[in-house]
Motif scaffolding. Sequence first.
Motif, mmCIF file in Angstrom:
data_model
loop_
_atom_site.group_PDB
_atom_site.id
_atom_site.type_symbol
_atom_site.label_atom_id
_atom_site.label_comp_id
_atom_site.label_asym_id
_atom_site.label_seq_id
_atom_site.Cartn_x
_atom_site.Cartn_y
_atom_site.Cartn_z
ATOM 1 N N LEU A 193 0.840 -1.200 0.000
ATOM 2 C CA LEU A 193 0.000 0.000 0.000
ATOM 3 C C LEU A 193 0.874 1.249 0.000
ATOM 4 C CD1 LEU A 193 -2.673 -1.141 2.620
ATOM 5 C CD2 LEU A 193 -2.818 -1.292 0.125
ATOM 6 N N GLY A 194 0.293 2.382 -0.425
ATOM 7 C CA GLY A 194 1.049 3.635 -0.466
ATOM 8 C C GLY A 194 2.147 3.627 -1.516
ATOM 9 N N ALA A 195 2.011 2.764 -2.521
ATOM 10 C CA ALA A 195 3.023 2.650 -3.589
ATOM 11 C C ALA A 195 2.472 3.289 -4.864
ATOM 12 C CB ALA A 195 3.374 1.182 -3.832
ATOM 13 N N VAL A 196 2.882 4.533 -5.135
ATOM 14 C CA VAL A 196 2.391 5.282 -6.299
ATOM 15 C C VAL A 196 3.320 5.017 -7.480
ATOM 16 C CG1 VAL A 196 1.811 7.562 -7.216
ATOM 17 C CG2 VAL A 196 1.474 7.074 -4.775
ATOM 18 N N VAL A 197 2.841 4.250 -8.452
ATOM 19 C CA VAL A 197 3.677 3.902 -9.613
ATOM 20 C C VAL A 197 3.767 5.105 -10.552
ATOM 21 C CG1 VAL A 197 3.831 2.436 -11.669
ATOM 22 C CG2 VAL A 197 3.199 1.442 -9.453
ATOM 23 N N VAL A 198 5.000 5.470 -10.920
ATOM 24 C CA VAL A 198 5.198 6.621 -11.811
ATOM 25 C C VAL A 198 5.783 6.227 -13.160
ATOM 26 C CG1 VAL A 198 5.393 8.333 -9.958
ATOM 27 C CG2 VAL A 198 7.459 7.128 -10.745
ATOM 28 N N ALA A 199 6.449 5.066 -13.226
ATOM 29 C CA ALA A 199 7.084 4.681 -14.491
ATOM 30 C C ALA A 199 7.224 3.175 -14.599
ATOM 31 C CB ALA A 199 8.446 5.340 -14.624
ATOM 32 N N ILE A 200 7.099 2.695 -15.828
ATOM 33 C CA ILE A 200 7.359 1.293 -16.151
ATOM 34 C C ILE A 200 8.362 1.291 -17.298
ATOM 35 C CG2 ILE A 200 6.349 -0.848 -17.035
ATOM 36 C CD1 ILE A 200 3.683 0.093 -15.715
ATOM 37 N N GLU A 201 9.470 0.578 -17.115
ATOM 38 C CA GLU A 201 10.543 0.572 -18.125
ATOM 39 C C GLU A 201 10.917 -0.866 -18.458
ATOM 40 O OE1 GLU A 201 13.549 2.614 -15.989
ATOM 41 O OE2 GLU A 201 12.393 4.469 -15.811
ATOM 42 N N PRO A 216 -7.962 7.568 -16.794
ATOM 43 C CA PRO A 216 -7.228 8.842 -16.798
ATOM 44 C C PRO A 216 -5.816 8.730 -16.225
ATOM 45 C CG PRO A 216 -9.455 9.170 -15.984
ATOM 46 C CD PRO A 216 -9.242 7.691 -16.066
ATOM 47 N N LEU A 217 -5.582 7.732 -15.364
ATOM 48 C CA LEU A 217 -4.268 7.605 -14.737
ATOM 49 C C LEU A 217 -3.227 6.990 -15.676
ATOM 50 C CD1 LEU A 217 -5.172 6.526 -11.097
ATOM 51 C CD2 LEU A 217 -4.847 8.792 -12.028
ATOM 52 N N LEU A 218 -3.684 6.393 -16.765
ATOM 53 C CA LEU A 218 -2.724 5.830 -17.725
ATOM 54 C C LEU A 218 -1.818 6.919 -18.284
ATOM 55 C CD1 LEU A 218 -4.959 3.313 -19.728
ATOM 56 C CD2 LEU A 218 -3.268 2.800 -17.947
ATOM 57 N N ARG A 219 -2.345 8.153 -18.355
ATOM 58 C CA ARG A 219 -1.547 9.266 -18.897
ATOM 59 C C ARG A 219 -0.479 9.723 -17.912
ATOM 60 N NH1 ARG A 219 -6.966 11.172 -19.514
ATOM 61 N NH2 ARG A 219 -7.822 10.524 -21.517
ATOM 62 N N GLU A 220 -0.622 9.332 -16.648
ATOM 63 C CA GLU A 220 0.282 9.829 -15.615
ATOM 64 C C GLU A 220 1.437 8.867 -15.321
ATOM 65 O OE1 GLU A 220 -1.939 11.119 -12.200
ATOM 66 O OE2 GLU A 220 -3.442 12.133 -13.443
ATOM 67 N N ILE A 221 1.438 7.722 -15.982
ATOM 68 C CA ILE A 221 2.504 6.739 -15.775
ATOM 69 C C ILE A 221 3.343 6.657 -17.050
ATOM 70 C CG2 ILE A 221 3.014 4.304 -15.296
ATOM 71 C CD1 ILE A 221 0.283 4.159 -13.838
ATOM 72 N N LEU A 228 5.367 4.954 -19.760
ATOM 73 C CA LEU A 228 5.292 3.579 -20.252
ATOM 74 C C LEU A 228 6.290 3.337 -21.369
ATOM 75 C CD1 LEU A 228 1.388 3.200 -20.527
ATOM 76 C CD2 LEU A 228 2.859 2.302 -18.721
ATOM 77 N N PRO A 229 6.691 2.082 -21.576
ATOM 78 C CA PRO A 229 7.508 1.755 -22.752
ATOM 79 C C PRO A 229 6.739 2.119 -24.026
ATOM 80 C CG PRO A 229 7.404 -0.114 -21.234
ATOM 81 C CD PRO A 229 6.412 0.893 -20.752
ATOM 82 N N ALA A 230 7.465 2.340 -25.120
ATOM 83 C CA ALA A 230 6.858 2.848 -26.363
ATOM 84 C C ALA A 230 5.678 2.010 -26.843
ATOM 85 C CB ALA A 230 7.923 2.931 -27.453
ATOM 86 N N ALA A 231 5.835 0.684 -26.881
ATOM 87 C CA ALA A 231 4.758 -0.176 -27.393
ATOM 88 C C ALA A 231 3.523 -0.087 -26.506
ATOM 89 C CB ALA A 231 5.233 -1.624 -27.479
ATOM 90 N N ALA A 232 3.727 -0.057 -25.203
ATOM 91 C CA ALA A 232 2.601 0.033 -24.270
ATOM 92 C C ALA A 232 1.936 1.408 -24.351
ATOM 93 C CB ALA A 232 3.073 -0.237 -22.840
ATOM 94 N N ARG A 233 2.747 2.441 -24.560
ATOM 95 C CA ARG A 233 2.200 3.796 -24.699
ATOM 96 C C ARG A 233 1.301 3.887 -25.928
ATOM 97 N NH1 ARG A 233 0.175 6.767 -22.186
ATOM 98 N NH2 ARG A 233 1.831 6.762 -20.655
#
Length: 421
Positions: A201-209, A237-242, A244-249
């Motif tokens: 809990l309390g884990a705010v994901v900001v990036a996936i690489e 709406p939160l998908l825009r805030e993380i 993402l790798p190019a293909a996932a984006r």
Amino acid sequence: MSDTSEHIVIVGAGAASLMAARALARAGKRVTILEARDRCGGRIHPLPASEFGYAADGGAEFVHGEAPVTRGLAREAGLSVRTIGGTQWSFDGKAFSRESPRDAYHEKLHAAVKELTDDLTVADFLRRHFAGPEYARLRHAVERMVEGYDAADPERASTLALRDEWMNDGHATQGRIDGGYGRLIDFLAAECRKSGAAIHLGAVVVAIEESGGKVVVRCAGGEEQICDRVILTVPLPLLREIALPAAARTKAAAADDIGFGSVIKLLLRFKRPWWREREELADMLFLLSDETIPVWWTRQDQHHVLTGWFGGPRTAELSHLDPQGLIDAGLDSLAAIFNRPREDIARGLVAAAAANWAHDPFARGAYSWATPQTRAAQEILARADGSVLFSGEALYRGRDMGTVEAALASGVETAGLILQG
């Protein structure tokens, strides 16, 4: 022998996430859930029983229609789903009525909807078939239903997606889980942990690489998880805030073709059920109006709670109000509908809560709805290609998109895609 080599990180701990996590952990996968909030459940949000007399639902509340996954899970958890009944009333500014403004046009509306072959927006459908001044009340009623029930924008919402709802007049069987949806979430979270899944809990994901054949999931506090695959279950709406790798984006861009609506929900607990003093409203379940908070419903039990509801794009008109401001707007609306002094209504208030889900930083709204382009977008997002998968109520291709049933079913489907692969 079970496969413990593959590590799957699931972002979000709502219904879809927990359902997928349980299936994957049971199959021997190593599962880690990262949740931004300090609780599981996401848009399922129980409120303190000490305030309302029961675990009131600040978010999702109803079980809509058949909901086989929800009902099956409730049975597994030893919870009962209580069917709710009662009458629907409308208030037109002067009088209460059992009639919907759509009733007078019932046959024409059904005939026009039945003949549709190509999809178009609700607004275009009304302009095409019901443009004349004699249909002003019908247009208003349909637009309010689309906004209120579906939290959707008539200028973008799919007519074909709403057709079943109209044909059934929007009144499929409704139920509530005894003890609220929170108990279902508690059961699922316990099941996940029992099967070996870790919940942070309390884990705010900001990036996936992607790096060296692995996936790195980074959190705002510096925590990172290295895994093989990621399932993103966050609201659209939160998908825009993380990041993402190019293909996932590229894949995530398809979400722009899925609508996502805002909802304001109020719960007002009173000393006594004063609305039942009008004899004709004794079995009222829903009450529709054109007041600031337009929709109200009752529990019809020993808890004297009225729930106010305002959905769709027009909720932006109240975006400046804090919770107390929303509660005040609710009291004003009830005073106007029931023609009672606002002070009398306020005096009987025991507890109150208000949520504008658009203001919630980990939701940015309430639930999804379909545009004419949504089915194609869902096909893209639901594919199990690549290291980043998507899941949640917005990806459900059944009838009741935007519901807890949709989220649970999507979680099951996403887990199945991984296990089949």
